[in-house]
Design an enzyme around this catalytic site. Structure first.
Site, PDB file in Angstrom:
ATOM      1  N   TRP A  88     -17.923  49.400  76.159  1.00  0.00           N
ATOM      2  CA  TRP A  88     -17.459  48.161  76.789  1.00  0.00           C
ATOM      3  C   TRP A  88     -16.434  47.457  75.910  1.00  0.00           C
ATOM      4  CZ3 TRP A  88     -17.537  43.008  75.377  1.00  0.00           C
ATOM      5  CH2 TRP A  88     -17.260  42.083  76.391  1.00  0.00           C
ATOM      6  N   HIS A  89     -16.642  47.570  74.595  1.00  0.00           N
ATOM      7  CA  HIS A  89     -15.757  46.861  73.676  1.00  0.00           C
ATOM      8  C   HIS A  89     -14.376  47.490  73.585  1.00  0.00           C
ATOM      9  CE1 HIS A  89     -19.447  44.837  72.367  1.00  0.00           C
ATOM     10  NE2 HIS A  89     -18.653  43.907  71.885  1.00  0.00           N
ATOM     11  N   GLY A  90     -14.244  48.732  73.944  1.00  0.00           N
ATOM     12  CA  GLY A  90     -12.902  49.303  73.908  1.00  0.00           C
ATOM     13  C   GLY A  90     -12.904  50.794  74.115  1.00  0.00           C
ATOM     14  N   PHE A 116     -10.750  42.705  75.135  1.00  0.00           N
ATOM     15  CA  PHE A 116     -11.775  43.291  75.986  1.00  0.00           C
ATOM     16  C   PHE A 116     -11.671  42.737  77.403  1.00  0.00           C
ATOM     17  CE2 PHE A 116     -12.715  44.719  72.036  1.00  0.00           C
ATOM     18  CZ  PHE A 116     -13.266  43.809  71.175  1.00  0.00           C
TER      19      PHE A 116
END
Lengths: 464, 408
Positions: free
Chosen positions: A320-322, A464
């Protein structure tokens, strides 16, 4: 548009407050329309074309939400379609090129990259959209007949770009029944000033130390002391950057009558990694827990399945963060630590030891998180322990220690709940009220002086 | 009620003051800048790019025009001073600023460790060759060319916490002068300062990268003496005798290029000299390539800008550009009371502004040419058409780059 910018502080916010509290004071419906319009304007300011993508997302969630809300047989397909469309949009803009890179690498293919720019806040508003659909499906919220309310829930400007991720069930009532009071407004102003100071005074300045440390790593000139300074600086920077933004978002929400959930609770005082994740980005963890972990069975399954559930959630947390292996490895690092903690019962360890161990791994994890590649992250950690044959202390380290001593000290003090404890103890005392008020005014003016001067102003979680 | 709500009231007043103060004092300027500058931010002709360009232009204009900005910057500088910071990191507006051991401000393009990159003399050879060729062109029609190498603020006696650009420039300057030695008349002002045992540090502003006006006037005197002693171009001593000039010192009036970033409480403000001739003067100033308004009058009211306002103590907007206006495309200063027919071309960077102003009193026509902005024709063509009696280069070490030596 950043909260910590001249345009926001001196143009957008005062105009929004004037219109909201004068022209529209008698109509909550009018106020909601106004908030939706300025929220879309706020988003368009940073993403003139991608605001259309935002509108598409609102429309998808509104329509599928209405179908889910009918209660008939189409509700499950509508839920699937709605979630799929939300995730598809996120995948295309955030993960498609990463996937192509993996396919090209594994299958020796030559699929060209699409190179789509990442729309700001897409991870946040996508998750809010999915939250809306699932909460309706579960009966934890009522489908909105009004597009206005759906739009406002998902696109409300304080939390649109970088959270907190507000669940629909937490905000539904407030869309149509929230109250406004001077007490609420005052709380909002206090939070906003605290957040502004965290961001401008602490995060922005500590960022310069962290950035320089990674620059020195690239040049092969990173000493042990500078590596540690950079690590501590980034550990504090990411906390103040993100929690500062959350504070501003919560403060702005209060100014407009909304109670937005907390997102951070002094995470660096945690005694275990498990506790850290009960204090860090709480709304994201709550989202994954309620919408992924528990539906998979949580910990009420056989051990092998439990471990898989943890693996999957932490894999997704990292992802999710990258779209980079660094984030995935970072997330999986926590999976390993959490499993080990359960196995070793670290909550029973002496507090000092468990605090040191958990803080150390959190800090090392941030170095993987911050690095452009896994190799850089591992190299950086190696430099911290002199594994690269690097110098112990050098001129740069001493220079940055001297130049940023104030920010390190202040950053470490504010990371623990000293001020919160003092505030709680003396909250009824008049002298404390005046002292706190005076200090916040001074902090506000100092923060504005840094902002106006145009100092360095990155925003980590905007990626994000 | 007010007692319990001091904070929200103050907060609202602060942001309201910012809104209305900025709108009232800078509203027109902001609108003008958005219309004029939005093209600077446009990368292509897409709708997205157009929208971005207006947004960025508005943000930039608001950032420049925030109400009470100078007071906020003063507070910022005071805080840096209290915290003992010697490095002010770069922002969107300027590069990194460092405070040297001489309590003066220097610019650094990036905050890095020592870079071991070395310059070879070949790096400046093409510039030397271009100047030598230009010199022969000027000599061919009977003119004189003099290259004045202005000094730079930084010198080896100053310690700075991080490497700054100026440290590299010394090497390049020395290499360049060695390459034109005995081929082009030049004055190495840095060497002159050393030879005459002058106080090097006092010749520069603390808050600006330029030398002081007094230093520029001294250099003007040195130029005139050199010309009289070594060339066929002569300047009457009355024009460069210090007794022929008035000096008004504006105390603590000036915040220069680096000072405006940190305000007046970081290293303080500089004094600024307004030097004007005692003898009668009458000039016309023409901007050759733009539509800017022409000026006329005596030296103080034509060659200088906003002279009366600064004398009155209003230092807002006091800048290095007071002398002949800021760096711009070709400017011609016509002397209406000349005692000769000399025509002078000054090819300069910003260091040459005051020198150009003082030189304008010595000739009939003075043209100020800046290769960054003057594009009507090549410099060589301009000189051949103009047939100037004197071509005077006034360059700082920073000007040793291609754009300042592209004469064709």
């Amino acid at each position: 548009m950043l909260f910590s910018s001249n345009v926001f502080i001196f143009v957008f916010l005062p105009l929004a407050l004037i219109v909201y509290y004068t022209l529209l004071r008698k109509t909550l419906y009018g106020r909601n329309i106004f908030l939706l319009v300025i929220s879309l304007f706020f988003y368009a300011w940073g993403e003139p074309v991608y605001v259309l993508l935002m509108l598409f997302s609102l429309l998808v969630n509104y329509i599928t939400g209405r179908v889910i809300g009918t209660g008939n047989r189409a509700r499950k397909p509508a839920l699937i379609v709605g979630i799929a469309l939300n995730i598809a949009v996120l995948f295309v803009f955030k993960y498609l090129d990463f996937s192509i890179t993996i396919i090209d690498s594994v299958f020796q293919a030559a699929i060209p990259l699409i190179n789509l720019a990442l729309p700001i806040g897409i991870s946040f508003y996508t998750f809010q959209g999915v939250s809306y659909l699932i909460d309706i499906y579960r009966g934890e919220g009522t489908a909105q007949k009004s597009f206005l309310n759906v739009g406002l829930y998902i696109s409300f400007f304080p939390q649109l770009i970088a959270g907190p991720i507000v669940r629909y069930s937490q905000i539904e009532y407030q869309l149509t029944h929230r109250t406004h009071s001077m007490v609420k407004f005052r709380r909002g102003v206090e939070r906003f000033i605290c957040g502004l100071a965290k961001k401008i005074l602490l995060a922005n300045n500590l960022a310069l130390v962290a950035d320089n440390a990674f620059l020195l790593l690239d040049k092969g000139e990173l000493s042990v002391l500078m590596a540690w300074l950079g690590c501590i600086a980034y550990t504090l920077q990411i906390y103040y950057d993100f929690s500062g933004y959350s504070d501003m978002a919560i403060g702005l929400g209060l100014m407009f009558g909304f109670e937005i959930p907390e997102n951070f609770n002094y995470p660096y005082i945690s005694g275990t990694v498990s506790e850290f994740w009960r204090r860090w980005h709480m709304t994201l963890q709550g989202w994954f827990k309620d919408y992924v972990y528990i539906p998979l069975g949580g910990n009420r399954v056989v051990p092998v399945r439990h471990i898989f559930n943890l693996f999957f959630v932490w894999f997704l947390t990292g992802l999710w963060h990258g779209a980079n292996w660094t984030f995935i490895v970072w997330g999986l690092m926590y999976f390993v630590l959490l499993v080990l903690e359960k196995w070793l019962h670290t909550e029973k360890w002496p507090k000092v030891i468990s605090h040191i161990y958990s803080l150390l791994f959190v800090m090392l994890g941030w170095m993987i998180f911050r690095a452009n590649t896994l190799y850089d992250g591992i190299q950086y950690i190696g430099s911290m322990f002199c594994l690269s044959g690097n110098k112990g202390v050098d001129y740069n380290a001493l220079l940055y220690l001297k130049e940023y001593a104030f920010f390190f000290v202040f950053g470490l003090v504010v990371a623990v709940p000293i001020i919160k404890t003092i505030n709680k103890k003396y909250t009824d005392k008049l002298w404390w009220y005046y002292t706190k008020t005076g200090l916040l005014i001074v902090v506000l003016i100092i923060s504005i002086s840094y902002m106006v001067t145009g100092s360095y102003n990155p925003f980590i979680y905007f990626n994000f | 009620m007010i007692k319990n709500n001091i904070l929200p009231i103050v907060f609202f007043l602060v942001i309201l003051l910012g809104l209305f103060g900025t709108a009232i004092t800078q509203g027109k300027q902001i609108a003008w800048n958005v219309v004029k500058n939005n093209g600077d931010y446009r990368s292509d002709d897409t709708i997205n790019s157009y929208a971005h360009s207006y947004i960025k232009a508005f943000e930039s204009a608001v950032n420049d025009g925030v109400y009470l900005k100078n007071y906020y910057i003063d507070l910022f500088g005071l805080l840096q001073n209290v915290m003992g910071k010697d490095i002010i990191p770069s922002s969107g507006y300027t590069g990194t600023i460092v405070k040297g051991s001489d309590n003066k401000l220097y610019a650094a393009s990036s905050v890095t460790t020592n870079d071991n990159e070395e310059y070879s003399i070949d790096d400046t050879k093409e510039y030397a060759d271009a100047l030598i060729e230009l010199n022969s062109i000027v000599e061919a029609f009977g003119g004189e060319l003099l290259y004045v190498q202005a000094p730079q603020k930084y010198h080896d006696g100053v310690t700075v916490p991080i490497p700054i650009d100026a440290q590299r420039l010394i090497v390049r300057k020395d290499a360049f002068l060695s390459q034109i030695n005995e081929k082009v008349d030049f004055i190495d002002v840095t060497q002159k300062i050393v030879d005459e045992n002058l106080d090097y540090d006092s010749m520069f502003f603390a808050t600006d990268h330029h030398w002081t006006v007094d230093s520029a006037f001294w250099c003007y005197q040195e130029i005139c003496e050199y010309l009289n002693a070594n060339t066929n171009y002569h300047v009457d001593k009355k024009y460069y005798d210090a007794n022929s000039w008035n000096k008004k010192v504006l105390k603590n009036a000036y915040l220069g290029s680096t000072g405006v970033r940190v305000g007046g409480y970081y290293v303080g403000r500089d004094d600024f000299s307004l030097i004007t001739p005692k003898f009668d003067t009458d000039f016309e100033r023409h901007y050759m390539s733009t539509r800017m308004v022409d000026h006329s009058g005596d030296f103080a009211h034509c060659v200088l800008t906003e002279y009366e306002r600064f004398l009155d103590g209003d230092y807002n907007g006091l800048s290095w550009g007071v002398y002949t206006g800021s760096d711009t495309s070709t400017v011609r200063i016509e002397n209406k009371k000349p005692d000769n027919d000399s025509r002078v071309l000054v090819v300069k960077d910003s260091f040459g502004l005051p020198v150009s102003a003082f030189m304008s009193t010595t000739c009939k026509d003075l043209v100020i040419y800046d290769l960054r902005y003057s594009h009507d024709c090549s410099l060589i063509e301009y000189i051949q058409q103009g047939r100037f009696d004197l071509v005077l280069f006034v360059y700082s070490p920073e000007a040793l780059s291609t754009r300042f030596f592209s004469f064709e």
